[in-house]
Design a protein around this motif. Structure first.
Motif, PDB file in Angstrom:
ATOM      1  N   ALA A  17       6.859   3.994   8.495  1.00 32.13           N
ATOM      2  CA  ALA A  17       7.277   3.403   9.412  1.00 32.13           C
ATOM      3  C   ALA A  17       7.739   4.203  10.399  1.00 32.13           C
ATOM      4  O   ALA A  17       8.361   4.068  11.613  1.00 32.13           O
ATOM      5  N   ASP A  18       8.304   5.683  10.108  1.00 29.71           N
ATOM      6  CA  ASP A  18       9.101   6.642  10.754  1.00 29.71           C
ATOM      7  C   ASP A  18       8.646   6.869  12.188  1.00 29.71           C
ATOM      8  O   ASP A  18       9.275   7.133  13.166  1.00 29.71           O
ATOM      9  N   PHE A  19       7.076   6.955  12.284  1.00 32.05           N
ATOM     10  CA  PHE A  19       6.534   7.219  13.441  1.00 32.05           C
ATOM     11  C   PHE A  19       6.520   6.369  14.291  1.00 32.05           C
ATOM     12  O   PHE A  19       6.284   6.463  15.785  1.00 32.05           O
ATOM     13  N   VAL A  20       6.524   5.018  13.889  1.00 35.47           N
ATOM     14  CA  VAL A  20       6.807   3.764  14.949  1.00 35.47           C
ATOM     15  C   VAL A  20       8.245   3.834  15.507  1.00 35.47           C
ATOM     16  O   VAL A  20       8.292   3.757  16.696  1.00 35.47           O
ATOM     17  N   GLY A  25       6.325   5.338  21.243  1.00 34.63           N
ATOM     18  CA  GLY A  25       6.083   5.558  22.909  1.00 34.63           C
ATOM     19  C   GLY A  25       5.343   6.614  23.190  1.00 34.63           C
ATOM     20  O   GLY A  25       4.419   6.505  23.746  1.00 34.63           O
ATOM     21  N   ALA A  26       5.415   7.887  22.550  1.00 39.08           N
ATOM     22  CA  ALA A  26       5.023   9.167  22.906  1.00 39.08           C
ATOM     23  C   ALA A  26       3.584   8.772  22.233  1.00 39.08           C
ATOM     24  O   ALA A  26       2.515   9.378  23.120  1.00 39.08           O
ATOM     25  N   ILE A  27       3.335   8.216  21.194  1.00 40.30           N
ATOM     26  CA  ILE A  27       1.882   8.229  20.603  1.00 40.30           C
ATOM     27  C   ILE A  27       1.142   7.134  21.556  1.00 40.30           C
ATOM     28  O   ILE A  27       0.078   7.474  22.053  1.00 40.30           O
ATOM     29  N   ALA A  28       1.720   6.026  22.008  1.00 35.37           N
ATOM     30  CA  ALA A  28       0.925   5.147  22.859  1.00 35.37           C
ATOM     31  C   ALA A  28       0.635   5.669  24.388  1.00 35.37           C
ATOM     32  O   ALA A  28      -0.433   5.622  24.878  1.00 35.37           O
ATOM     33  N   LEU A  29       1.506   6.430  24.773  1.00 34.87           N
ATOM     34  CA  LEU A  29       1.529   7.028  26.090  1.00 34.87           C
ATOM     35  C   LEU A  29       0.471   8.093  26.115  1.00 34.87           C
ATOM     36  O   LEU A  29      -0.156   7.790  27.165  1.00 34.87           O
ATOM     37  N   ILE A  79      -2.421  -0.541  17.177  1.00 31.87           N
ATOM     38  CA  ILE A  79      -1.856  -1.168  18.457  1.00 31.87           C
ATOM     39  C   ILE A  79      -1.447   0.195  19.240  1.00 31.87           C
ATOM     40  O   ILE A  79      -1.705   0.101  20.425  1.00 31.87           O
ATOM     41  N   LEU A  80      -0.903   1.231  18.879  1.00 29.07           N
ATOM     42  CA  LEU A  80      -0.571   2.453  19.528  1.00 29.07           C
ATOM     43  C   LEU A  80      -1.753   3.170  19.807  1.00 29.07           C
ATOM     44  O   LEU A  80      -1.749   4.036  20.850  1.00 29.07           O
ATOM     45  N   GLY A  81      -2.885   2.894  19.315  1.00 32.21           N
ATOM     46  CA  GLY A  81      -4.050   3.743  19.770  1.00 32.21           C
ATOM     47  C   GLY A  81      -4.369   4.969  19.155  1.00 32.21           C
ATOM     48  O   GLY A  81      -4.940   5.790  19.585  1.00 32.21           O
ATOM     49  N   ALA A  82      -3.808   5.030  17.668  1.00 30.72           N
ATOM     50  CA  ALA A  82      -3.839   6.336  16.976  1.00 30.72           C
ATOM     51  C   ALA A  82      -4.671   6.042  15.848  1.00 30.72           C
ATOM     52  O   ALA A  82      -4.892   5.259  15.201  1.00 30.72           O
ATOM     53  N   THR A  83      -5.133   7.339  15.304  1.00 30.29           N
ATOM     54  CA  THR A  83      -5.782   7.214  14.229  1.00 30.29           C
ATOM     55  C   THR A  83      -4.654   7.719  12.849  1.00 30.29           C
ATOM     56  O   THR A  83      -3.747   8.241  13.384  1.00 30.29           O
ATOM     57  N   ILE A  84      -4.839   7.351  11.700  1.00 30.02           N
ATOM     58  CA  ILE A  84      -3.731   7.510  10.736  1.00 30.02           C
ATOM     59  C   ILE A  84      -4.453   7.844   9.192  1.00 30.02           C
ATOM     60  O   ILE A  84      -5.464   7.270   8.892  1.00 30.02           O
ATOM     61  N   GLU A  85      -3.736   8.649   8.549  1.00 30.50           N
ATOM     62  CA  GLU A  85      -4.104   8.801   7.292  1.00 30.50           C
ATOM     63  C   GLU A  85      -2.760   9.001   6.266  1.00 30.50           C
ATOM     64  O   GLU A  85      -1.602   9.254   6.553  1.00 30.50           O
ATOM     65  N   PHE A  86      -2.984   8.789   4.966  1.00 35.97           N
ATOM     66  CA  PHE A  86      -1.836   8.379   3.973  1.00 35.97           C
ATOM     67  C   PHE A  86      -1.907   9.676   2.984  1.00 35.97           C
ATOM     68  O   PHE A  86      -3.066   9.523   2.363  1.00 35.97           O
ATOM     69  N   PHE A  87      -0.907  10.378   3.030  1.00 38.74           N
ATOM     70  CA  PHE A  87      -1.036  11.542   1.882  1.00 38.74           C
ATOM     71  C   PHE A  87      -0.530  10.774   0.393  1.00 38.74           C
ATOM     72  O   PHE A  87      -0.706  11.528  -0.642  1.00 38.74           O
ATOM     73  N   ASP A  88       0.375   9.880   0.330  1.00 40.93           N
ATOM     74  CA  ASP A  88       1.033   9.216  -0.479  1.00 40.93           C
ATOM     75  C   ASP A  88       1.557  10.391  -1.689  1.00 40.93           C
ATOM     76  O   ASP A  88       1.072  10.149  -3.104  1.00 40.93           O
ATOM     77  N   ILE A  89       2.428  11.020  -1.210  1.00 35.93           N
ATOM     78  CA  ILE A  89       3.054  12.050  -2.277  1.00 35.93           C
ATOM     79  C   ILE A  89       4.224  11.523  -2.814  1.00 35.93           C
ATOM     80  O   ILE A  89       5.051  12.373  -3.626  1.00 35.93           O
ATOM     81  N   ILE A 181       9.009   5.930  28.419  1.00 35.43           N
ATOM     82  CA  ILE A 181       7.910   5.461  27.730  1.00 35.43           C
ATOM     83  C   ILE A 181       7.986   3.794  28.404  1.00 35.43           C
ATOM     84  O   ILE A 181       7.368   2.987  27.632  1.00 35.43           O
ATOM     85  N   THR A 182       8.394   3.593  29.555  1.00 38.71           N
ATOM     86  CA  THR A 182       8.484   2.293  30.126  1.00 38.71           C
ATOM     87  C   THR A 182       7.032   1.567  30.188  1.00 38.71           C
ATOM     88  O   THR A 182       7.038   0.227  29.557  1.00 38.71           O
ATOM     89  N   GLU A 183       6.037   2.056  30.517  1.00 32.99           N
ATOM     90  CA  GLU A 183       4.898   1.643  30.648  1.00 32.99           C
ATOM     91  C   GLU A 183       4.006   1.313  29.401  1.00 32.99           C
ATOM     92  O   GLU A 183       3.230   0.372  29.599  1.00 32.99           O
ATOM     93  N   VAL A 184       4.551   1.935  28.384  1.00 34.14           N
ATOM     94  CA  VAL A 184       3.903   1.510  26.986  1.00 34.14           C
ATOM     95  C   VAL A 184       4.903   0.798  26.131  1.00 34.14           C
ATOM     96  O   VAL A 184       4.703   0.936  24.744  1.00 34.14           O
TER      97      VAL A 184
END
Length: 246
Positions: A17-20, A25-29, A79-89, A181-184
């Motif tokens: 959840a940290d990235f959210v 905002g930076a990710i979506a922008l 929702i943010l428009g990014a790809t994601i992967e999980f290392f699960d460490i 990040i107002t617009e996003v």
């Protein structure tokens, strides 16, 4: 017609959840600007950041918690428009071996990021966070090395920004970049609402965004736009190279 590849960015998040909270905002922008933004979640935060899920009772297991956290993070990234992967460490404690380091270096090589976002270098409240950014830093260095997997394209020197920790004063974190990040914001808040396991943080990070928005508005030139409402703060780890100071 020559094809111009899209610019890219990389986000290294200790927990799912940290990235959210800190960089949604930076990710979506940047995604809206045409960047391919890729997120690496080192862990699901299954032990230390999933209290609401564990309180459901004895039927809850670590695998079920991980599955719920993965689903939340994937929905938020979509929702943010990014790809994601999980290392699960794993988390609490998080530990990374050499194979994990090389795995992240390979992500750097594959993504070729224009910039990197990760945690603050210090955090006395959560040792997983500085471990994540130090891992990202070391992977960046390895990905720059000609002798690591010779023949592959190395990465350049993408700037690295630390996003805002939960208690910045205790983490020696001081923003030198304020991002509008107002617009996003609607996308970021929708992503925040995906994090059902940490609902107690929704209002907190809304207040943080409003506070940074006020600060951003006070730090722009007199001819610049004044309709900033929401913002995010970042601290540069490296000096930025520029041709002018305007």
């Amino acid at each position: 017609m020559n094809h111009i590849p899209a610019k890219t960015a990389l986000v290294v998040s200790a927990h799912s959840a940290d990235f959210v909270w800190r960089a949604g905002g930076a990710i979506a922008l940047h995604a809206a600007q045409g960047y391919n933004v890729h997120i690496v979640c080192l862990s699901f935060g299954e032990r230390g950041e999933s209290a609401k899920l564990w309180r459901k009772g004895a039927e809850m297991t670590e695998s079920k918690v991980k599955a719920a956290r993965r689903e939340e993070a994937q929905a938020a990234a979509d929702i943010l428009g990014a790809t994601i992967e999980f290392f699960d460490i794993g988390d609490y404690p998080m530990r990374a071996d050499k194979e994990t380091l090389f795995r992240l270096a390979d992500v750097f090589r594959r993504v070729q990021p224009e910039f990197v976002l990760s945690h603050s270098l210090k955090d006395p409240y959560n040792y997983d966070h500085p471990l994540a950014v130090h891992l990202a830093q070391e992977a960046r260095i390895i990905a720059q090395a000609e002798g690591y997997k010779p023949g592959e394209k190395i990465v350049g020197a993408p700037p690295v920004y630390s996003f805002e920790p939960h208690q910045p004063e205790q983490c020696d974190w001081k923003p030198d970049v304020l991002l509008d990040i107002t617009e996003v914001w609607d996308k970021k808040y929708a992503a925040i609402q995906c994090m059902a396991g940490q609902e107690h943080l929704w209002e907190y990070y809304t207040r943080v965004a409003l506070q940074r928005g006020v600060q951003a508005k006070r730090n722009i030139g007199i001819t610049a736009k004044k309709d900033i409402i929401y913002g995010e703060g970042y601290q540069s780890i490296f000096p930025r190279v520029t041709e002018n100071l305007g």
